[in-house]
Scaffold this active site. Structure first.
Site, PDB file in Angstrom:
ATOM      1  N   ARG A  69       0.805  -1.220   0.000  1.00 52.65           N
ATOM      2  CA  ARG A  69       0.000   0.000   0.000  1.00 52.65           C
ATOM      3  C   ARG A  69       0.835   1.266   0.000  1.00 52.65           C
ATOM      4  O   ARG A  69       0.638   2.158  -0.840  1.00 52.65           O
ATOM      5  CB  ARG A  69      -0.942   0.012   1.222  1.00 52.65           C
ATOM      6  N   THR A  70       1.750   1.396   0.950  1.00 52.41           N
ATOM      7  CA  THR A  70       2.434   2.677   1.150  1.00 52.41           C
ATOM      8  C   THR A  70       3.263   3.043  -0.074  1.00 52.41           C
ATOM      9  O   THR A  70       3.245   4.193  -0.531  1.00 52.41           O
ATOM     10  CB  THR A  70       3.330   2.598   2.406  1.00 52.41           C
ATOM     11  N   HIS A 147       4.584   5.703  11.672  1.00 52.69           N
ATOM     12  CA  HIS A 147       4.148   5.546  10.284  1.00 52.69           C
ATOM     13  C   HIS A 147       3.178   6.710  10.046  1.00 52.69           C
ATOM     14  O   HIS A 147       1.960   6.532  10.000  1.00 52.69           O
ATOM     15  CB  HIS A 147       3.461   4.190  10.115  1.00 52.69           C
TER      16      HIS A 147
END
Ligand code: CP
Length: 325
Positions: A69-70, A147
């Site tokens: 995802r990131t 994060h």
């Protein structure tokens, strides 16, 4: 974070002190500014009216740890705003020949990026890179520390649903001890006015975390049923076996963990009406989250993923594009 305006070419980038390293040092106004901009950018993208404030810019993605995802979300965000991207992963790189994090970052910086997006297994890695390079650094997850873009997209998703987080209760359940998502979220959510309950078996619940976040807004819980009373949202986390070292297991068995701390269909059925279910991914289906809950009506998991692009567009725009939508 570096002092504001320390480098001439980014003097206008006051947001986050010129980097996005953590939520802890972001003021509420800075968090709200990125969330407001993300809302504008998401709407503009929906209308097909997104400007290209990053045209001519280069964003380098340095991923020393796996990511689905990131990494893709930062890359899509940069490209939607007109930037070029280069993706570097440790697999197949000179890290296998002994090159250090800093040497890798400095060599990539020598190629002239305007921003480095860094994920690394060591807490503080992105901050270390930021202290040595002349471009913006965005922390894409550093060990068990923070994060920040994940917490921003989580807050964005909840704010989009609720309008405001003021007075809301968010329960974070799972491997709290090793979770950078939990750490960033306890700062982000409490700074925006929510209360956070951290729930895990004692071996996965780091003592002292209730002293973080806005004073008096974080509490620790070892029983899921009590933690879930009156909850407005539940954020489920996976057990991070990769951060537990080679010692004895921290939970006796995954089956027992799932029984006591997993969000089954039965437990989800007893949640307050309207309570939302979040997960940063990747999900271990059948352990922390039942299939029916992950894919059910309470789940906003794919909204989180969609909103991640908007939030990362906003962060890149503020840090690299001078804050223009
Ligand atoms: N949420 C999150 O960090 O997912 P990835 O590991 O896939 O980037």
């Amino acid at each position: 974070m570096t002092p504001e305006g320390i480098r001439g070419r980014r003097a206008a980038a006051a947001w986050g002190g010129g980097h996005l390293l953590d939520i802890e040092r972001l003021a509420r106004e800075e968090i709200e500014r990125v969330l407001d901009l993300a809302r504008e950018l998401k709407a503009a993208h929906g209308r097909g009216a997104l400007a290209q404030p990053l045209a001519g810019k280069l964003v380098a993605l340095l991923f020393f740890e796996p990511s689905t995802r990131t990494r893709s979300s930062f890359e899509i965000a940069a490209k939607r705003l007109g930037a070029q991207t280069v993706v570097w992963t440790s697999q197949g790189s000179s890290v296998s020949k002994g090159e250090t994090l800093l040497d890798t970052a400095l060599n990539l910086e020598a190629m002239g990026p305007d921003a480095l997006v860094v994920r690394h297994a060591a807490s503080g890695a992105a901050g270390l890179v930021a202290s040595r390079v002349g471009c913006a650094v965005l922390n894409a997850g550093d060990g068990a520390h923070e994060h920040p873009s994940q917490a921003l997209l989580d807050a964005f998703t909840l704010r989009e649903r609720w309008g405001s987080l003021e007075g809301r209760t968010v329960v974070i359940v799972g491997d709290i001890a090793h979770s950078r998502v939990a750490r960033s979220n306890l700062w982000c959510l409490t700074r925006l006015g929510a209360r956070v309950r951290l729930c895990a078996p004692p071996t996965l619940l780091a003592p002292g975390l209730d002293r973080l976040g806005e004073p008096g807004r974080v509490t620790l819980h070892e029983r899921l049923d009590r933690a879930l009373e009156g909850a407005d949202a539940i954020m489920m986390l996976r057990i991070q076996l990769e951060r537990q070292g080679g010692g004895p297991p921290l939970v006796p068995s995954l089956r027992e963990y799932a029984r006591l701390f997993g969000l089954s269909e039965r437990v989800a059925g007893e949640l307050p009406a309207g309570a939302l279910v979040l997960h940063p991914g990747p999900i271990n289906r059948g352990v922390e989250l039942a299939h029916a809950v992950a894919d059910g009506p309470r789940s906003v998991i794919l909204e989180q993923v969609e909103n991640g692009v908007a939030v990362r567009m906003a962060a890149l725009s503020l840090l690299v594009g001078g804050g223009r939508p």
